[in-house]
Design a protein around this motif. Structure first.
Motif, PDB file in Angstrom:
ATOM      1  N   GLU A 163       6.736   0.797  -0.480  1.00 29.50           N
ATOM      2  CA  GLU A 163       7.150   1.910   0.382  1.00 29.50           C
ATOM      3  C   GLU A 163       6.786   3.281  -0.212  1.00 29.50           C
ATOM      4  O   GLU A 163       6.782   4.287   0.502  1.00 29.50           O
ATOM      5  CB  GLU A 163       8.657   1.854   0.651  1.00 29.50           C
ATOM      6  CG  GLU A 163       9.534   1.940  -0.585  1.00 29.50           C
ATOM      7  CD  GLU A 163       9.826   0.579  -1.220  1.00 29.50           C
ATOM      8  OE1 GLU A 163      10.766   0.508  -2.024  1.00 29.50           O
ATOM      9  OE2 GLU A 163       9.119  -0.385  -0.886  1.00 29.50           O
ATOM     10  N   ASP A 164       6.471   3.323  -1.505  1.00 34.72           N
ATOM     11  CA  ASP A 164       6.076   4.583  -2.151  1.00 34.72           C
ATOM     12  C   ASP A 164       4.562   4.725  -2.281  1.00 34.72           C
ATOM     13  O   ASP A 164       4.082   5.750  -2.794  1.00 34.72           O
ATOM     14  CB  ASP A 164       6.689   4.685  -3.554  1.00 34.72           C
ATOM     15  CG  ASP A 164       8.195   4.835  -3.530  1.00 34.72           C
ATOM     16  OD1 ASP A 164       8.720   5.278  -2.487  1.00 34.72           O
ATOM     17  OD2 ASP A 164       8.849   4.508  -4.534  1.00 34.72           O
ATOM     18  N   LEU A 165       3.824   3.725  -1.848  1.00 32.39           N
ATOM     19  CA  LEU A 165       2.388   3.665  -2.126  1.00 32.39           C
ATOM     20  C   LEU A 165       1.540   3.998  -0.898  1.00 32.39           C
ATOM     21  O   LEU A 165       1.817   3.537   0.209  1.00 32.39           O
ATOM     22  CB  LEU A 165       2.021   2.261  -2.627  1.00 32.39           C
ATOM     23  CG  LEU A 165       0.564   2.003  -3.007  1.00 32.39           C
ATOM     24  CD1 LEU A 165       0.144   2.881  -4.171  1.00 32.39           C
ATOM     25  CD2 LEU A 165       0.365   0.526  -3.366  1.00 32.39           C
ATOM     26  N   VAL A 166       0.509   4.794  -1.128  1.00 34.44           N
ATOM     27  CA  VAL A 166      -0.489   5.077  -0.091  1.00 34.44           C
ATOM     28  C   VAL A 166      -1.872   4.866  -0.705  1.00 34.44           C
ATOM     29  O   VAL A 166      -2.166   5.406  -1.771  1.00 34.44           O
ATOM     30  CB  VAL A 166      -0.380   6.520   0.450  1.00 34.44           C
ATOM     31  CG1 VAL A 166      -1.549   6.821   1.386  1.00 34.44           C
ATOM     32  CG2 VAL A 166       0.938   6.724   1.172  1.00 34.44           C
ATOM     33  N   ILE A 167      -2.698   4.077  -0.026  1.00 30.36           N
ATOM     34  CA  ILE A 167      -4.089   3.897  -0.432  1.00 30.36           C
ATOM     35  C   ILE A 167      -4.922   4.856   0.403  1.00 30.36           C
ATOM     36  O   ILE A 167      -4.963   4.737   1.634  1.00 30.36           O
ATOM     37  CB  ILE A 167      -4.570   2.443  -0.210  1.00 30.36           C
ATOM     38  CG1 ILE A 167      -3.593   1.443  -0.826  1.00 30.36           C
ATOM     39  CG2 ILE A 167      -5.972   2.272  -0.770  1.00 30.36           C
ATOM     40  CD1 ILE A 167      -3.451   1.551  -2.325  1.00 30.36           C
ATOM     41  N   ALA A 168      -5.544   5.822  -0.249  1.00 26.65           N
ATOM     42  CA  ALA A 168      -6.290   6.850   0.480  1.00 26.65           C
ATOM     43  C   ALA A 168      -7.787   6.624   0.353  1.00 26.65           C
ATOM     44  O   ALA A 168      -8.295   6.319  -0.733  1.00 26.65           O
ATOM     45  CB  ALA A 168      -5.924   8.239  -0.035  1.00 26.65           C
ATOM     46  N   SER A 169      -8.488   6.771   1.463  1.00 22.89           N
ATOM     47  CA  SER A 169      -9.947   6.734   1.460  1.00 22.89           C
ATOM     48  C   SER A 169     -10.454   8.166   1.363  1.00 22.89           C
ATOM     49  O   SER A 169     -10.066   9.009   2.171  1.00 22.89           O
ATOM     50  CB  SER A 169     -10.465   6.078   2.745  1.00 22.89           C
ATOM     51  OG  SER A 169     -11.866   6.195   2.831  1.00 22.89           O
ATOM     52  N   LYS A 176     -13.247   0.779   4.734  1.00 21.51           N
ATOM     53  CA  LYS A 176     -13.190  -0.669   4.529  1.00 21.51           C
ATOM     54  C   LYS A 176     -12.725  -1.003   3.115  1.00 21.51           C
ATOM     55  O   LYS A 176     -11.943  -1.941   2.903  1.00 21.51           O
ATOM     56  CB  LYS A 176     -14.574  -1.278   4.796  1.00 21.51           C
ATOM     57  CG  LYS A 176     -14.594  -2.797   4.766  1.00 21.51           C
ATOM     58  CD  LYS A 176     -15.968  -3.336   5.133  1.00 21.51           C
ATOM     59  CE  LYS A 176     -15.969  -4.869   5.096  1.00 21.51           C
ATOM     60  NZ  LYS A 176     -17.303  -5.420   5.447  1.00 21.51           N
ATOM     61  N   ARG A 177     -13.195  -0.227   2.133  1.00 27.22           N
ATOM     62  CA  ARG A 177     -12.769  -0.448   0.749  1.00 27.22           C
ATOM     63  C   ARG A 177     -11.263  -0.208   0.610  1.00 27.22           C
ATOM     64  O   ARG A 177     -10.550  -0.979  -0.028  1.00 27.22           O
ATOM     65  CB  ARG A 177     -13.549   0.462  -0.191  1.00 27.22           C
ATOM     66  CG  ARG A 177     -13.134   0.330  -1.656  1.00 27.22           C
ATOM     67  CD  ARG A 177     -13.918   1.236  -2.581  1.00 27.22           C
ATOM     68  NE  ARG A 177     -15.302   0.800  -2.701  1.00 27.22           N
ATOM     69  CZ  ARG A 177     -16.328   1.392  -2.109  1.00 27.22           C
ATOM     70  NH1 ARG A 177     -16.115   2.458  -1.362  1.00 27.22           N
ATOM     71  NH2 ARG A 177     -17.551   0.947  -2.245  1.00 27.22           N
ATOM     72  N   ALA A 178     -10.769   0.876   1.228  1.00 27.22           N
ATOM     73  CA  ALA A 178      -9.347   1.190   1.145  1.00 27.22           C
ATOM     74  C   ALA A 178      -8.496   0.097   1.780  1.00 27.22           C
ATOM     75  O   ALA A 178      -7.449  -0.295   1.246  1.00 27.22           O
ATOM     76  CB  ALA A 178      -9.071   2.542   1.820  1.00 27.22           C
TER      77      ALA A 178
END
Length: 314
Positions: A163-169, A176-178
């Motif tokens: 809930e604290d994590l964001v994967i940013a492109s 697609k990698r993100a």
């Protein structure tokens, strides 16, 4: 593994030795140097007739020199009657020009692929090519590895709550990698809107997707060259309230103003692999270098034994 021989160019001897140690074999004896006029010289100093030979050489800066050294090594092995020559290229240089996006420009990635093939390479083992279609530029089999498992393992050890994590492109091309990393690590996905103003400069203004305010943001890219895109994206994410920003890439090229930009970006960590050797002035206090030697070593072992490579990523 007795009929397997591993030789290394001068581009990344440390990685080559680590791969050889993983496989339990010593690096082959090879004399590489230059003639007085600067031409590359090479001599294989042991018998390789009928052997399965692997040449480890990333074509990293200085790209022309490392590429030429690889070509001369291939020719030496073919003329010494090696049974099969596999070029292990952890970082494939000249990969940016993979299409004609304007008139009167070359497709250099295809040109380099042709040169390596014509020099005598029977197979290519590469990692995180700048564009996946480069595999099709070679007229020999290509095994394409991904550093994602190595990078993901590092961040999983940080135990960041989903809930604290964001994967940013950092741009639209890395979506697609993100998504792939988000599938393994969890968290929401965000995209930084990048507009290229020239070959060297980009601008970032908007963040699309999950809110980043108060979140821990991870950004992944295949390479960091001048660091303009990644640092521009980090600036926008900070403005949107990101609590921590961690950047990860496979290839830390770090040319031009990259080190200065990364220093000014105030990133919490910079994670990369050892596909390209870093000089002391390129290593910032928050830099973490992960080894891809076990992954490359296992791939070499599987190629040698005619086993599946794709199972490494399942």
């Amino acid at each position: 593994m007795t009929d397997l021989k591993i030789f290394s160019g001068n581009a990344n001897l440390k990685l080559s030795k680590a791969i050889a140690d993983y496989l339990g074999v010593g690096l082959g004896k090879i004399a590489l140097g230059a003639f007085p006029d600067g031409e590359t010289s090479c001599k294989i100093e042991e018998d390789i007739r009928g052997r399965d030979v692997y040449l480890i050489q990333p074509t990293c800066p200085p790209a022309n020199e490392t590429l030429m050294q690889l070509l001369v090594m291939i020719d030496s092995c073919k003329r010494a009657s090696a049974e099969r020559v596999t070029t292990v290229i952890p970082y494939f240089g000249y990969a940016r020009q993979d299409r004609k996006d304007e008139g009167r420009v070359p497709i250099t990635a295809k040109l380099v692929a042709n040169i390596i093939t014509r020099a005598g390479a029977d197979r290519v083992l590469a990692m995180d090519l700048h564009a996946a279609q480069i595999q099709g530029f070679f007229d020999v089999p290509v095994d394409h590895l991904y550093a994602a498992p190595v990078l993901n393992e590092h961040f999983l050890k940080m135990n960041i709550p989903s809930e604290d994590l964001v994967i940013a492109s950092p741009d639209e091309g890395s979506i697609k990698r993100a998504l792939g990393h988000a599938k393994r690590l969890g968290g929401a996905v965000a995209i930084v809107d990048k507009r290229r103003t020239s070959a060297e400069n980009t601008t970032q203004e908007n963040v699309i997707g999950g809110p980043v305010d108060g979140k821990i943001v991870l950004m992944f890219d295949d390479m960091i060259s001048t660091a303009g895109s990644i640092c521009g994206a980090a600036k926008v994410l900070r403005q949107r309230g990101a609590r921590e920003i961690h950047v990860a890439c496979t290839h830390a090229v770090l040319c031009g103003p990259a080190v200065e930009r990364l220093t000014a970006a105030n990133l919490n960590s910079i994670v990369c692999t050892d596909s390209i050797p870093l000089t002391p002035d390129q290593l910032l206090p928050q830099t973490k270098v992960l080894s891809i030697a076990p992954l490359l070593g296992e791939a070499i072992k599987r190629i040698h034994r005619n086993e599946s490579i794709s199972r490494l990523f399942h």
